[in-house]
Motif scaffolding. Structure first.
Motif, PDB file in Angstrom:
ATOM      1  N   ILE A  29       0.848  -1.201   0.000  1.00  0.00           N
ATOM      2  CA  ILE A  29       0.000   0.000   0.000  1.00  0.00           C
ATOM      3  C   ILE A  29       0.878   1.243   0.000  1.00  0.00           C
ATOM      4  CG2 ILE A  29      -1.495   1.397   1.487  1.00  0.00           C
ATOM      5  CD1 ILE A  29      -3.009  -1.054   2.217  1.00  0.00           C
ATOM      6  N   GLU A  35       7.258   7.639   3.886  1.00  0.00           N
ATOM      7  CA  GLU A  35       8.140   6.605   4.440  1.00  0.00           C
ATOM      8  C   GLU A  35       8.516   5.604   3.355  1.00  0.00           C
ATOM      9  OE1 GLU A  35       9.353   7.160   7.132  1.00  0.00           O
ATOM     10  OE2 GLU A  35       7.966   7.450   8.792  1.00  0.00           O
ATOM     11  N   ILE A  53      -3.722   4.125  -2.478  1.00  0.00           N
ATOM     12  CA  ILE A  53      -5.096   4.102  -1.937  1.00  0.00           C
ATOM     13  C   ILE A  53      -5.718   5.501  -1.847  1.00  0.00           C
ATOM     14  CG2 ILE A  53      -4.858   1.927  -0.690  1.00  0.00           C
ATOM     15  CD1 ILE A  53      -4.339   3.554   1.877  1.00  0.00           C
ATOM     16  N   HIS A  77      -1.615  14.710   8.046  1.00  0.00           N
ATOM     17  CA  HIS A  77      -1.313  15.441   9.285  1.00  0.00           C
ATOM     18  C   HIS A  77      -1.825  16.878   9.166  1.00  0.00           C
ATOM     19  CE1 HIS A  77       1.057  12.074  10.607  1.00  0.00           C
ATOM     20  NE2 HIS A  77       1.859  12.157   9.568  1.00  0.00           N
ATOM     21  N   ASP A  99       3.173  19.404  15.434  1.00  0.00           N
ATOM     22  CA  ASP A  99       4.606  19.352  15.697  1.00  0.00           C
ATOM     23  C   ASP A  99       5.268  18.150  15.022  1.00  0.00           C
ATOM     24  OD1 ASP A  99       6.653  20.710  16.838  1.00  0.00           O
ATOM     25  OD2 ASP A  99       6.545  19.682  18.774  1.00  0.00           O
ATOM     26  N   ASN A 102       7.784  18.234   9.284  1.00  0.00           N
ATOM     27  CA  ASN A 102       7.817  19.585   8.713  1.00  0.00           C
ATOM     28  C   ASN A 102       6.608  19.713   7.792  1.00  0.00           C
ATOM     29  OD1 ASN A 102       8.493  18.416   6.095  1.00  0.00           O
ATOM     30  ND2 ASN A 102      10.469  17.986   7.031  1.00  0.00           N
ATOM     31  N   GLY A 109       1.825  13.250   4.265  1.00  0.00           N
ATOM     32  CA  GLY A 109       1.879  12.085   5.153  1.00  0.00           C
ATOM     33  C   GLY A 109       0.542  11.901   5.856  1.00  0.00           C
ATOM     34  N   LEU A 160      -1.553  -6.032  11.477  1.00  0.00           N
ATOM     35  CA  LEU A 160      -2.336  -6.113  10.235  1.00  0.00           C
ATOM     36  C   LEU A 160      -1.920  -7.329   9.416  1.00  0.00           C
ATOM     37  CD1 LEU A 160      -2.518  -2.472   8.794  1.00  0.00           C
ATOM     38  CD2 LEU A 160      -4.285  -3.742  10.030  1.00  0.00           C
ATOM     39  N   GLU A 189      15.443  14.773  13.478  1.00  0.00           N
ATOM     40  CA  GLU A 189      14.179  15.079  12.801  1.00  0.00           C
ATOM     41  C   GLU A 189      12.980  14.490  13.529  1.00  0.00           C
ATOM     42  OE1 GLU A 189      14.828  13.656   8.895  1.00  0.00           O
ATOM     43  OE2 GLU A 189      14.712  15.653   8.021  1.00  0.00           O
ATOM     44  N   PRO A 191      11.063  12.377  16.890  1.00  0.00           N
ATOM     45  CA  PRO A 191      11.137  12.491  18.351  1.00  0.00           C
ATOM     46  C   PRO A 191      12.076  11.461  18.971  1.00  0.00           C
ATOM     47  CG  PRO A 191       9.070  11.476  17.665  1.00  0.00           C
ATOM     48  CD  PRO A 191       9.739  11.952  16.414  1.00  0.00           C
TER      49      PRO A 191
HETATM   50  C1  LIG Z   1      11.696  13.947   7.529  1.00  0.00           C
HETATM   51  C2  LIG Z   1      10.623  13.238   8.308  1.00  0.00           C
HETATM   52  C3  LIG Z   1      10.339  13.643   9.605  1.00  0.00           C
HETATM   53  C4  LIG Z   1       9.346  12.985  10.342  1.00  0.00           C
HETATM   54  N1  LIG Z   1       9.072  13.405  11.622  1.00  0.00           N
HETATM   55  C5  LIG Z   1       8.096  12.783  12.324  1.00  0.00           C
HETATM   56  C6  LIG Z   1       7.762  13.205  13.643  1.00  0.00           C
HETATM   57  O1  LIG Z   1       8.299  14.177  14.180  1.00  0.00           O
HETATM   58  N2  LIG Z   1       6.797  12.508  14.314  1.00  0.00           N
HETATM   59  C7  LIG Z   1       6.134  11.454  13.740  1.00  0.00           C
HETATM   60  O2  LIG Z   1       5.263  10.866  14.372  1.00  0.00           O
HETATM   61  N3  LIG Z   1       6.416  11.055  12.485  1.00  0.00           N
HETATM   62  C8  LIG Z   1       7.369  11.690  11.772  1.00  0.00           C
HETATM   63  N4  LIG Z   1       7.634  11.289  10.495  1.00  0.00           N
HETATM   64  C9  LIG Z   1       6.851  10.183   9.941  1.00  0.00           C
HETATM   65  C10 LIG Z   1       5.614  10.682   9.176  1.00  0.00           C
HETATM   66  O3  LIG Z   1       4.599  10.980  10.086  1.00  0.00           O
HETATM   67  C11 LIG Z   1       5.205   9.575   8.287  1.00  0.00           C
HETATM   68  O4  LIG Z   1       6.211   9.561   7.297  1.00  0.00           O
HETATM   69  C12 LIG Z   1       3.858   9.696   7.597  1.00  0.00           C
HETATM   70  O5  LIG Z   1       2.780   9.932   8.442  1.00  0.00           O
HETATM   71  C13 LIG Z   1       3.603   8.369   6.884  1.00  0.00           C
HETATM   72  O6  LIG Z   1       2.405   8.466   6.166  1.00  0.00           O
HETATM   73  P1  LIG Z   1       2.364   8.178   4.604  1.00  0.00           P
HETATM   74  O7  LIG Z   1       0.956   8.341   4.207  1.00  0.00           O
HETATM   75  O8  LIG Z   1       3.373   8.995   3.878  1.00  0.00           O
HETATM   76  O9  LIG Z   1       2.805   6.646   4.592  1.00  0.00           O
HETATM   77  P2  LIG Z   1       3.416   5.797   3.390  1.00  0.00           P
HETATM   78  O10 LIG Z   1       4.860   6.115   3.236  1.00  0.00           O
HETATM   79  O11 LIG Z   1       2.567   5.894   2.185  1.00  0.00           O
HETATM   80  O12 LIG Z   1       3.248   4.334   4.013  1.00  0.00           O
HETATM   81  C14 LIG Z   1       3.984   3.930   5.138  1.00  0.00           C
HETATM   82  C15 LIG Z   1       3.722   2.444   5.390  1.00  0.00           C
HETATM   83  O13 LIG Z   1       2.396   2.235   5.845  1.00  0.00           O
HETATM   84  C16 LIG Z   1       1.664   1.389   4.952  1.00  0.00           C
HETATM   85  N5  LIG Z   1       0.321   1.973   4.874  1.00  0.00           N
HETATM   86  C17 LIG Z   1       0.021   3.276   4.646  1.00  0.00           C
HETATM   87  N6  LIG Z   1      -1.294   3.488   4.772  1.00  0.00           N
HETATM   88  C18 LIG Z   1      -1.846   2.285   5.073  1.00  0.00           C
HETATM   89  C19 LIG Z   1      -3.183   1.850   5.332  1.00  0.00           C
HETATM   90  N7  LIG Z   1      -4.228   2.704   5.332  1.00  0.00           N
HETATM   91  N8  LIG Z   1      -3.396   0.538   5.607  1.00  0.00           N
HETATM   92  C20 LIG Z   1      -2.355  -0.336   5.639  1.00  0.00           C
HETATM   93  N9  LIG Z   1      -1.068   0.017   5.411  1.00  0.00           N
HETATM   94  C21 LIG Z   1      -0.818   1.314   5.135  1.00  0.00           C
HETATM   95  C22 LIG Z   1       2.438   1.396   3.649  1.00  0.00           C
HETATM   96  O14 LIG Z   1       2.273   0.178   2.943  1.00  0.00           O
HETATM   97  C23 LIG Z   1       3.863   1.576   4.147  1.00  0.00           C
HETATM   98  O15 LIG Z   1       4.402   0.338   4.551  1.00  0.00           O
HETATM   99  C24 LIG Z   1       8.620  11.917   9.749  1.00  0.00           C
HETATM  100  C25 LIG Z   1       8.900  11.520   8.431  1.00  0.00           C
HETATM  101  C26 LIG Z   1       9.885  12.164   7.712  1.00  0.00           C
HETATM  102  C27 LIG Z   1      10.153  11.721   6.288  1.00  0.00           C
END
Ligand SMILES: Cc1cc2nc3c(=O)[nH]c(=O)nc-3n(C[C@H](O)[C@H](O)[C@H](O)COP(=O)(O)OP(=O)(O)OC[C@H]3O[C@@H](n4cnc5c(N)ncnc54)[C@H](O)[C@@H]3O)c2cc1C
Length: 237
Positions: A29, A35, A53, A77, A99, A102, A109, A160, A189, A191
């Protein structure tokens, strides 16, 4: 560098689940990609198919009903930070979300992606623990509800199943009178440690009837700290 992959664009949860079941470990997904694409670019993982999705519009709603707030897994977010409903009813969640990372990461995300990636250095899981949240997962033949404390299994591992999709999070509105807070400390970057507290007072506001404390980033998964919760003392405010 990103290796080539196919992009699937299902428009329903059933279709997504079918694709995941059909292609097994070669498919993953893809929500905001913050990430997943990073890990693929670094060559840490590779999938032949990404299942985008984001076309399932029903998964990005934030609603309230019968004392609960329901947050769709695709809510970004930024959407959570800007939600007037959350600002009014769950300000601690908005504070925590504002918080995260960025503005670029918050823009795309998603909450679902954050929880499903199960990166130990993350914020939402810790706060959701003290809020008593439940997560909703679906696949073609079934839906299930998972208490957040059972969702995280290990670092980067959730409960899951491979063809299951996280569809949303349900958060009970905190009882009144109560207070919720989340504090984090970090020098990188992400916590380094996060602490969430929910304290519920009795109607006289003189005694704590329940205290919930959770710590994140200090181990593979966020966890409640019962030793600290038992320390609650009667208070005069
Ligand atoms: C530079 C940087 C700084 C960050 N700092 C923080 C921070 O301070 N605090 C914090 O909490 N987070 C932090 N993050 C993490 C950030 O919150 C996550 O990268 C983001 O929320 C992931 O969401 P996404 O939709 O991009 O996930 P994706 O990258 O699209 O997916 C991540 C994973 O989850 C799976 N997935 C996604 N959605 C679903 C779903 N609905 N059902 C099943 N599987 C799923 C995907 O298959 C994948 O394995 C940071 C990330 C980066 C790159």
């Amino acid at each position: 560098m990103l290796r080539r992959f196919r992009l699937e664009e299902p428009e329903s949860v059933d279709e997504t689940s079918d694709l995941l079941a059909r292609y097994g470990e070669s498919a993953k997904i893809y929500a905001g990609g913050t990430e997943l694409l990073l890990a693929m670019k670094e060559g840490l993982v590779h999938y032949e198919r990404l299942v985008n999705i984001k076309k399932i519009r029903s998964l990005d709603q934030i609603t309230t009903e019968n004392g609960f707030i329901h947050i769709g897994a695709l809510s970004t977010h930024r959407k959570l930070v800007e939600s007037s409903l959350l600002r009014e009813r769950l300000p601690a969640l908005v504070g925590m979300e504002s918080d995260i990372a960025n503005i670029r990461v918050r823009e795309v995300g998603t909450l679902g992606g954050n929880l499903c990636f199960a990166e130990p250095h993350a914020d939402p899981g810790t706060l959701l623990l003290v809020l008593g949240a439940r997560l909703f997962a679906a696949k073609r033949s079934s839906n299930r509800e998972i208490p957040v404390e059972q969702f995280f299994v290990d670092a980067y591992e959730t409960c899951l199943e491979p063809d299951e999709i996280l569809t949303g999070v349900r958060v009970p509105l905190p009882p009144r009178p109560s207070g919720v807070a989340y504090l984090k400390f970090g020098y990188l970057e992400r916590p380094s440690v996060g602490v969430a507290v929910r304290v519920t007072l009795d109607q006289t506001r003189e005694s704590i009837v329940e205290a919930r404390v959770a710590v994140g980033c200090a181990g593979p998964v966020p966890r409640r700290v019962e030793e600290a919760e038992r320390l609650r003392q009667p208070v005069l405010l």
